[in-house]
Design an enzyme around this catalytic site. Structure first.
Site: not given
Ligand code: NAD
Length: 346
Positions: A64, A159, A188, A231, A298
């Site tokens: 964690d 967020y 996204n 959008t 966006r």
């Molecule tokens: P996801 O939820 O699939 O993956 C995030 C992972 O982080 C999860 O597996 C979760 O278990 C792990 N996690 C959370 N807290 C934790 C902790 N304390 N210790 C260890 N692991 C922990 O999300 P994603 O879509 O893969 O996104 C990855 C990153 O990209 C994130 O920071 C997210 O905010 C950023 N992001 C994603 C998007 C998108 O469209 N997917 C867009 C903008 C930003």
């Protein structure tokens, strides 16, 4: 395999990816492994059997990283650290769970300190387009957001503020302590192995799943959050991975937030059109006007990434969606037949 940028890491360096049990972290782990890296440490707090992808030949640790001791363990002997861990989801999640989103500040705070103490050479932080001033996103015919639009700040509550403050931490670790940090503002991201049900899924996966369900159950209709005129742009996962690699290995981008997103703007109604077309159906649309829908518009301004990297995300939405739809359809069929999904078999 994704085409290699010219500036990749030494194959013997230890790469640490936190959030590796999730969508983008899991895909990044596979990306580096396929590129010949043999020292990769994948970290997530989820129990390992629940990770979206498990990549052979990778050290997988359940930690964690909102706990300083776990961050220290994660960063031991690392050369590069990629922080993709966050408590996050689509609009349905980030509008309802702002506290959980804000608590992710602990992850980047402790990971940066541990990375600095471990002598890490490069540190990547996954930021988001949600850091942009919401006042600039009130019209579906939005002007694309450029990096300087972050200030004056009025990000998405919860967020977006967490991401903006974490960006600042990254910048100050470079300015005061000399840790090379790299910050991408994702717009996204979608693709196979992403979340497609359960409440954290984002629009492309949610729409694919709803179309598949409508076909399977013969309902002939689909629920859409909002009036469908909102959008967005959507980036396919392969572009995201290639972009991360390029950004982290470009020293002009140290401590400099940069957009990583597609500039192909589309309304949610047009996204549904595309998915219907891929699925070969036409559905009645029911608009849920009280559902979370986020900002009105966006898009990503890619002037800076084109100028600095000579590259931008370029996989057409139609193509990426067809791949994603096929993967979700397969997951749906496996679950319905009582067989394990790809994730459950990983
Ligand atoms: P996801 O939820 O699939 O993956 C995030 C992972 O982080 C999860 O597996 C979760 O278990 C792990 N996690 C959370 N807290 C934790 C902790 N304390 N210790 C260890 N692991 C922990 O999300 P994603 O879509 O893969 O996104 C990855 C990153 O990209 C994130 O920071 C997210 O905010 C950023 N992001 C994603 C998007 C998108 O469209 N997917 C867009 C903008 C930003």
């Amino acid at each position: 395999m994704i085409a290699a940028p010219e500036t990749s890491t030494d194959k013997d360096a230890l790469i640490v990816i936190v959030g590796a049990g999730g969508f983008i972290g899991g895909a990044l782990t596979r990306y580096f492994r396929q590129r010949g890296h043999h020292r990769i440490r994948a970290v997530d707090r989820k129990p390992i059997p629940e990770w979206y992808q498990r990549v052979p030949g990778v050290e997988s640790l359940c930690l964690d990283v909102s706990e300083p001791d776990h961050c220290r363990r994660a960063c031991e002997a690392a050369t590069e650290v990629y922080n993709l861990a966050a408590d996050m989801g689509g609009m349905g999640f980030i509008e309802h769970f702002r506290i959980e989103c804000l608590q992710s500040i602990l992850i980047n705070t402790y990971m940066l300190e541990a990375a600095h103490r471990a002598g890490v050479e490069r540190y990547f932080f996954a930021s988001s387009a949600c850091i942009y001033n919401t006042d600039l996103q009130k019209d579906p015919a939005v002007r694309a957001l450029k990096e300087s639009d972050a200030f004056p700040a009025m990000p998405e509550r919860g967020y977006g503020w967490e991401k903006l403050l974490s960006e600042m931490f990254c910048q100050e670790y470079w300015a005061e302590r000399g840790l090379k940090t790299y910050i991408a503002r994702f717009h996204n991201v979608y693709g196979p192995y992403g979340t497609w049900d359960g409440g954290r899924e984002k629009a492309p996966a949610a729409i694919c799943r709803k179309v598949i369900e409508a076909k399977d159950r013969g309902t002939g209709q689909i629920d859409i959050w909002g009036d469908g005129t909102q959008t967005r742009s959507f980036m396919f996962i392969d572009d995201c991975l290639a972009g991360i690699d390029r950004i982290v290995h470009c020293d002009d981008l140290i401590a400099t937030p940069i957009n990583l997103g597609s500039a192909e703007l589309i309304s949610i109604n047009q996204l549904v059109d595309l998915v219907e077309d891929i699925a070969g159906v036409k559905l009645r649309r029911q608009y849920k006007l009280d559902a979370p829908k986020g900002v009105a518009g966006r898009n990503s301004d890619n002037t800076m990434i084109r100028r600095v990297l000579g590259w931008e995300p370029c996989i057409p939405l139609r193509k990426g969606l067809a791949t994603t739809y096929a993967w979700i359809e397969q997951q749906y069929a496996s679950r319905k037949a009582g067989r394990p999904t790809t994730r459950e078999r990983a």
